[in-house]
Design a protein around this motif. Structure first.
Motif, mmCIF file in Angstrom:
data_model
loop_
_atom_site.group_PDB
_atom_site.id
_atom_site.type_symbol
_atom_site.label_atom_id
_atom_site.label_comp_id
_atom_site.label_asym_id
_atom_site.label_seq_id
_atom_site.Cartn_x
_atom_site.Cartn_y
_atom_site.Cartn_z
ATOM 1 N N ALA A 1 -1.788 -9.885 1.445
ATOM 2 C CA ALA A 1 -1.112 -8.635 1.555
ATOM 3 C C ALA A 1 -2.245 -7.592 0.451
ATOM 4 N N PRO A 2 -2.620 -6.250 1.162
ATOM 5 C CA PRO A 2 -3.051 -5.341 0.315
ATOM 6 C C PRO A 2 -2.668 -5.132 -1.208
ATOM 7 N N PRO A 3 -3.380 -4.842 -2.160
ATOM 8 C CA PRO A 3 -2.642 -4.276 -3.560
ATOM 9 C C PRO A 3 -2.064 -2.733 -3.281
ATOM 10 N N PRO A 4 -1.118 -2.866 -4.351
ATOM 11 C CA PRO A 4 -0.495 -1.424 -4.518
ATOM 12 C C PRO A 4 -1.674 -0.597 -4.766
ATOM 13 N N GLN A 5 -1.199 0.797 -4.859
ATOM 14 C CA GLN A 5 -2.048 1.942 -5.103
ATOM 15 C C GLN A 5 -1.675 2.102 -6.807
ATOM 16 N N THR A 6 -2.686 2.255 -7.810
ATOM 17 C CA THR A 6 -2.385 2.526 -9.059
ATOM 18 C C THR A 6 -3.437 3.879 -9.453
ATOM 19 N N ALA A 7 -2.879 4.447 -10.376
ATOM 20 C CA ALA A 7 -3.765 5.539 -11.109
ATOM 21 C C ALA A 7 -3.375 5.613 -12.618
ATOM 22 N N VAL A 8 -4.342 5.783 -13.433
ATOM 23 C CA VAL A 8 -4.158 5.801 -14.794
ATOM 24 C C VAL A 8 -3.239 7.105 -15.329
ATOM 25 N N MET A 9 -3.424 7.935 -14.448
ATOM 26 C CA MET A 9 -2.790 9.430 -14.903
ATOM 27 C C MET A 9 -1.139 9.234 -14.480
ATOM 28 N N GLY A 10 -0.428 10.338 -15.181
ATOM 29 C CA GLY A 10 0.973 10.407 -14.879
ATOM 30 C C GLY A 10 0.915 11.433 -13.967
ATOM 31 N N LEU A 11 2.478 11.698 -13.684
ATOM 32 C CA LEU A 11 2.585 13.040 -13.003
ATOM 33 C C LEU A 11 2.501 14.326 -13.581
ATOM 34 N N GLN A 12 2.530 14.189 -14.874
ATOM 35 C CA GLN A 12 2.395 15.542 -15.679
ATOM 36 C C GLN A 12 0.837 15.943 -15.295
ATOM 37 N N ALA A 13 -0.191 15.062 -15.431
ATOM 38 C CA ALA A 13 -1.491 15.459 -15.149
ATOM 39 C C ALA A 13 -1.734 15.721 -13.746
ATOM 40 N N LEU A 14 -0.982 15.066 -12.688
ATOM 41 C CA LEU A 14 -1.224 15.182 -11.240
ATOM 42 C C LEU A 14 -0.643 16.512 -10.745
ATOM 43 N N ARG A 15 0.557 17.045 -11.577
ATOM 44 C CA ARG A 15 1.308 18.168 -11.109
ATOM 45 C C ARG A 15 0.513 19.468 -10.606
ATOM 46 N N GLU B 1 0.937 -1.225 -0.134
ATOM 47 C CA GLU B 1 0.063 -0.064 0.018
ATOM 48 C C GLU B 1 0.650 1.137 0.061
ATOM 49 N N ARG B 2 2.137 1.302 0.102
ATOM 50 C CA ARG B 2 2.864 2.156 -0.039
ATOM 51 C C ARG B 2 3.645 2.472 -1.303
ATOM 52 N N LEU B 3 3.307 1.596 -2.361
ATOM 53 C CA LEU B 3 3.670 1.872 -3.551
ATOM 54 C C LEU B 3 2.311 2.318 -4.547
ATOM 55 N N LEU B 4 2.796 3.381 -5.298
ATOM 56 C CA LEU B 4 1.833 3.872 -6.341
ATOM 57 C C LEU B 4 2.375 3.860 -7.453
ATOM 58 N N PHE B 5 1.699 3.255 -8.491
ATOM 59 C CA PHE B 5 2.047 2.796 -10.025
ATOM 60 C C PHE B 5 0.932 4.052 -10.610
ATOM 61 N N LEU B 6 1.758 4.869 -11.274
ATOM 62 C CA LEU B 6 1.066 5.807 -12.165
ATOM 63 C C LEU B 6 1.045 5.206 -13.685
ATOM 64 N N ARG B 7 0.405 5.844 -14.299
ATOM 65 C CA ARG B 7 -0.032 5.500 -15.849
ATOM 66 C C ARG B 7 0.044 3.843 -15.862
ATOM 67 N N TRP B 8 -0.796 3.441 -14.932
ATOM 68 C CA TRP B 8 -1.041 2.052 -15.029
ATOM 69 C C TRP B 8 -1.935 1.585 -15.833
ATOM 70 N N PRO B 9 -1.508 0.353 -16.667
ATOM 71 C CA PRO B 9 -2.385 0.058 -17.862
ATOM 72 C C PRO B 9 -3.610 -0.591 -17.632
ATOM 73 N N ALA B 10 -4.675 -0.242 -18.467
ATOM 74 C CA ALA B 10 -6.027 -0.502 -17.915
ATOM 75 C C ALA B 10 -6.023 -2.086 -18.358
ATOM 76 N N GLY B 11 -6.934 -2.650 -17.352
ATOM 77 C CA GLY B 11 -7.155 -4.144 -17.428
ATOM 78 C C GLY B 11 -6.167 -4.865 -16.672
ATOM 79 N N GLU B 12 -5.145 -4.154 -15.950
ATOM 80 C CA GLU B 12 -4.208 -5.151 -15.310
ATOM 81 C C GLU B 12 -4.579 -5.068 -13.992
ATOM 82 N N ASP B 13 -4.335 -6.364 -13.447
ATOM 83 C CA ASP B 13 -4.818 -6.538 -11.882
ATOM 84 C C ASP B 13 -3.728 -6.149 -11.387
#
Length: 229
Positions: free
Chosen positions: A65-79, A44-56
């Motif tokens: 163990a809990p899943p890692p965090q993911t988001a479809v957006m990248g840092l540029q969008a999050l800035r 849960e202390r890992l965050l994968f950005l630009r995570w590919p859709a459809g991947e578990d």
């Protein structure tokens, strides 16, 4: 007047480690790297950005163990959501990140090395810029294709390096966790540089049944020696 010793922190607490996923889809080597990362720190202390859709993402974590965090957006969008001045804009589906001045980009070109005291300075480390194809120059120094460039353009307040050599993302995470959570200096970590690694097909030959047929020299890459149990 001296600084108090940095306490060893339990694995549960510690910074958020952010990986900007650079590949199309999720290749097997990358999946294995990410699975290893979920063993190095609590997922849960890992965050994968630009995570590919459809991947578990949950499939990366060890059982129970809990899943890692993911988001479809990248840092540029999050800035824009991470303004220092509190003028942050909300973005739908954005993961919770600390403010920009509490985030550090790991960058081989940074002037300062990551140090244990940085545990007090940073709540998130961006691991996106460690990868690249390394090549040895004529004079014996190493150069690399700069994958960090697009992240560097986001003008990070803080940047740190982990030494002069390339690392795989999971090695970089291991090193960061040793520095940030075990208060180790980079100089205290047992390194292995440019090791020769038998390729997967030959790996089965290492148990004494035969000679590894192919060795891949990980030229320019640095690994952490396995600690004796």
């Amino acid at each position: 007047g001296g600084m108090p010793p940095v306490p060893k922190r339990r694995a549960r607490s510690g910074p958020l480690y952010v990986v900007e996923h650079m590949e199309e889809g999720l290749e097997e080597w990358c999946r294995l790297e990410y699975m290893h990362m979920c063993e190095v720190v609590s997922p849960e202390r890992l965050l994968f950005l630009r995570w590919p859709a459809g991947e578990d993402a949950a499939a990366l974590s060890p059982e129970g163990a809990p899943p890692p965090q993911t988001a479809v957006m990248g840092l540029q969008a999050l800035r824009p959501t991470l303004a220092n001045e509190g003028g942050a804009q909300a973005v739908e589906g954005a993961p919770a990140l600390p403010s920009w001045d509490r985030i550090c980009l790991l960058d081989m070109d940074a002037e300062e090395a990551l140090e244990p005291r940085d545990a007090a300075n940073f709540d998130a480390l961006i691991l996106g810029g460690i990868l690249g194809n390394v090549h040895e120059r004529e004079d014996g120094t190493y150069g690399s294709d700069d994958r960090t460039r697009e992240l560097r353009d986001l003008s990070f307040v803080h940047r740190r390096h982990l030494g002069p050599m390339q690392m795989t993302t999971d090695t970089a995470l291991l090193v960061c966790s040793m520095v940030m959570e075990e208060a180790k200096q980079l100089a205290e970590i047992p390194w292995i540089d440019s090791p020769e690694i038998a390729d997967a097909a030959a790996a089965g030959a290492e148990n004494g049944t035969g000679e590894p047929s192919d060795c891949v020299c990980m030229e320019g890459f640095r690994y952490v020696a396995r600690r004796g149990h």
